[in-house]
Design a protein around this motif. Structure first.
Motif, PDB file in Angstrom:
ATOM      1  N   UNK A 195       0.821  -1.218   0.000  1.00 32.87           N
ATOM      2  CA  UNK A 195       0.000   0.000   0.000  1.00 32.87           C
ATOM      3  C   UNK A 195       0.850   1.262   0.000  1.00 32.87           C
ATOM      4  N   UNK A 196       1.858   1.320   0.851  1.00 31.83           N
ATOM      5  CA  UNK A 196       2.626   2.555   1.024  1.00 31.83           C
ATOM      6  C   UNK A 196       3.747   2.706  -0.002  1.00 31.83           C
ATOM      7  N   UNK A 197       4.483   1.628  -0.250  1.00 26.37           N
ATOM      8  CA  UNK A 197       5.689   1.750  -1.075  1.00 26.37           C
ATOM      9  C   UNK A 197       5.365   1.982  -2.547  1.00 26.37           C
ATOM     10  N   UNK A 198       4.220   1.467  -3.005  1.00 28.81           N
ATOM     11  CA  UNK A 198       3.843   1.744  -4.383  1.00 28.81           C
ATOM     12  C   UNK A 198       3.544   3.225  -4.589  1.00 28.81           C
ATOM     13  N   UNK A 199       2.980   3.859  -3.567  1.00 24.87           N
ATOM     14  CA  UNK A 199       2.708   5.290  -3.664  1.00 24.87           C
ATOM     15  C   UNK A 199       3.984   6.117  -3.590  1.00 24.87           C
ATOM     16  N   UNK A 200       4.987   5.611  -2.857  1.00 26.24           N
ATOM     17  CA  UNK A 200       6.230   6.361  -2.693  1.00 26.24           C
ATOM     18  C   UNK A 200       7.170   6.198  -3.887  1.00 26.24           C
ATOM     19  N   UNK A 201       6.896   5.206  -4.729  1.00 22.33           N
ATOM     20  CA  UNK A 201       7.725   4.986  -5.921  1.00 22.33           C
ATOM     21  C   UNK A 201       9.215   4.875  -5.547  1.00 22.33           C
ATOM     22  N   UNK A 202       9.507   3.886  -4.700  1.00 27.14           N
ATOM     23  CA  UNK A 202      10.885   3.729  -4.236  1.00 27.14           C
ATOM     24  C   UNK A 202      11.744   2.936  -5.208  1.00 27.14           C
ATOM     25  N   UNK A 203      11.134   2.270  -6.168  1.00 30.48           N
ATOM     26  CA  UNK A 203      11.914   1.488  -7.118  1.00 30.48           C
ATOM     27  C   UNK A 203      11.079   0.391  -7.728  1.00 30.48           C
ATOM     28  N   UNK A 204      11.718  -0.428  -8.523  1.00 30.64           N
ATOM     29  CA  UNK A 204      11.017  -1.515  -9.219  1.00 30.64           C
ATOM     30  C   UNK A 204      10.960  -2.753  -8.324  1.00 30.64           C
TER      31      UNK A 204
END
Length: 541
Positions: free
Chosen positions: A134-143
């Motif tokens: 939920x959170x990391x997809x919104x933050x766009x931290x990488x592939x």
């Protein structure tokens, strides 16, 4: 000829330089281990510090000194090796945990331990994985792919309750100690099994049967690993009982026990099972059978040898983690987005706290419903202690993170680098901050006067308190087993009111009738000529 000679000299010089660096590294680690032991001893009586935090802080300080000495150019000595951790350092720690466990308390609370360690870990894994998605997809931290998010759940579901166990006393709070200790071991094993199950599945193509296959693979790893540990433990007991090597050589007897214990772990890894579960249950079986088949000198030697190896490996791990945390190669990749790295670490820490609370308090409520005696139930303060004990993350989380996000000790991929550095941040923060607060928190929740009262009342005067434990209490004395007429307060009345057939009763009869005649154990140790008669071994409880 001159050219060949010069090339040979250059090659010899390179080998000598490499060997010299290795010797320097080993000298550094041995000296630091000695410093950790000495400083840990001096700080033993303090209110805040313990040996784990001491080793971690010394490792951080040493890493900082090395970075300054090399002008931040080299950090190879700080590289964390998951092979070193899983193959050499973890086995003696887990085996000693099973070998030294007080089996009476462990098996008395076995269902609660499995509830926390297995079911609770699955709940925590689910919450952390869903939160990461939920959170990391919104933050766009990488592939990151779906397998990476599930791996994050398994990585941060692995607890490290060493700090709490160093504060708790299994004689003062036997119920709480056995729950925290047992859950910690089962939790680590469950996390590793989950991690391996995730890596073995192709999660890019989801279908209706993938969940059932995943659950089936998980159960297979769990049960097969346990059975392998039991079988190797029984094999060691049978070999030593039949050959009785101690008649001629105590050294061979001790060496065989140590090697058979390590063999169980390596066999599990060879068969792609959980070495943690295998070596833990191997330790339990060897303490119940094998340990009683050796000479008295071997008993003393093995007990202290296993404890010493475990202590040194544990200290080495925290020292190693502290030094590796300052590896500049990992931090340089995420230096352009420090805010994002801090945000990821904060989210992971929050998910760990929420995931832990999501199963400790509900499962404690369910466990209390099955308990009849009020002394066996977990009150709110004990539940808070159990919840706090599992908030710390340690070397297992770091080793799994390295296994998932890198193969060479560091990575140049931005998303993977953020996960590695965030794991390091969570491990350091939880171990140092939560670890420093553990001792005062336990003193507030469980004051010494209450611990004493619980110790006295933990064995209530009920018929159940006089039933024979499933596997005994550690390396307990056989005096009571050899003499069934030992006087106890109101023993006749308790015997008349006790149920005729219980699980403990059935196990003891099965053990005496079938297991001990074949695999030995208490009462089946022949006397060695020239050796003092073996007395009760209750001093090793």
């Amino acid at each position: 000829m001159a050219i060949d000679l010069g090339s040979l000299m250059d090659r010899s010089l390179a080998i000598y330089t490499s060997d010299h660096k290795s010797v320097m590294s080993m000298n550094l680690f041995v000296a630091l281990l000695c410093a950790c032991i000495i400083i840990g001893h001096l700080l033993e009586k303090t209110r805040w510090m313990n040996e784990s935090i001491t080793a971690l802080v010394i490792g951080l300080g040493t890493g900082a000194v090395i970075l300054l000495a090399t002008a931040r150019r080299s950090s190879h000595i700080l590289v964390f090796s998951e092979d070193l951790f899983f193959i050499y350092l973890l086995p003696p720690i887990i085996f000693n945990a099973g070998f030294q466990v007080k089996k009476k308390q462990f098996f008395r609370n076995f269902m609660t331990i499995m509830l926390f360690g297995a079911v609770g870990t699955l709940i925590s894994f689910t919450i952390i994985s869903l939160g990461a998605i939920h959170f990391f997809k919104k933050m766009n931290i990488g592939t990151l792919e779906i397998g990476d998010y599930l791996a994050i759940g398994a990585i941060f579901a692995a607890t490290d309750s060493v700090c709490t166990l160093q504060v708790l006393n299994q004689d003062e709070t036997p119920l709480l100690y056995s729950l925290v200790f047992g859950e910690g071991v089962v939790n680590d094993a469950t996390s590793v099994v989950l991690f391996k199950a995730i890596q073995s599945f192709d999660l890019s193509h989801n279908n209706s049967s993938i969940a059932l296959q995943f659950l089936g693979n998980f159960m297979y790893l769990f049960i097969a690993s346990t059975m392998l540990g039991v079988l190797v433990g029984l094999l060691s007991a049978y070999i030593i009982k039949k050959l009785y090597i101690g008649r001629n050589s105590t050294d061979r007897e001790v060496a065989l026990m140590i090697l058979m214990a390590y063999l169980s772990y390596m066999l599990a890894e060879l068969l792609y099972l959980s070495g943690i579960l295998t070596v833990f249950f191997c330790g339990i079986v060897m303490s119940h059978y094998t340990w009683h088949n050796v000479t008295e000198r071997s008993r003393v030697t093995t007990k202290h040898a296993f404890a010493t190896l475990s202590f040194v490996a544990e200290t080495f791990i925290f020292l190693y983690v502290g030094m590796d945390a300052l590896d500049i190669e990992k931090w340089s990749v995420v230096s352009d987005s420090p805010g994002k790295s801090v945000g990821v670490s904060a989210i992971l820490l929050g998910l760990v706290i929420v995931g832990r609370a999501a199963f400790v308090f509900p499962l404690s409520f369910l466990s209390n419903l099955t308990k009849k005696s009020p002394y066996e139930k977990l009150d709110l303060r004990q539940q808070v202690t159990i919840w706090w004990a599992g908030l710390m993350r340690g070397a297992v989380s770091m080793a799994l993170a390295y296994n998932q996000f890198t193969s060479f000790g560091h990575t140049k991929l931005h998303g993977n680098a953020i996960m590695i550095t965030s794991t390091i941040t969570v491990v350091l923060f939880s171990t140092i901050v939560f670890g420093l607060l553990t001792k005062p928190l336990v003193r507030i929740l469980l004051p010494p006067s209450e611990r004493l009262s619980r110790m006295v009342s933990s064995e209530p005067c009920t018929p159940k308190s006089f039933t024979v434990p499933l596997l005994g209490n550690g390396h307990d004395s056989e005096a009571n087993h050899r003499n069934e007429n030992v006087s106890r307060p109101n023993s006749l009345r308790m015997l008349l009111t006790a149920p005729s057939y219980t699980v403990h009763d059935c196990w003891r009869k099965f053990d005496d009738t079938f297991m001990r005649p074949v695999f030995g154990g208490r009462g089946f140790v022949p006397v060695v000529p020239g050796e003092p008669l073996e007395q009760s071994v209750g001093q090793w409880q």
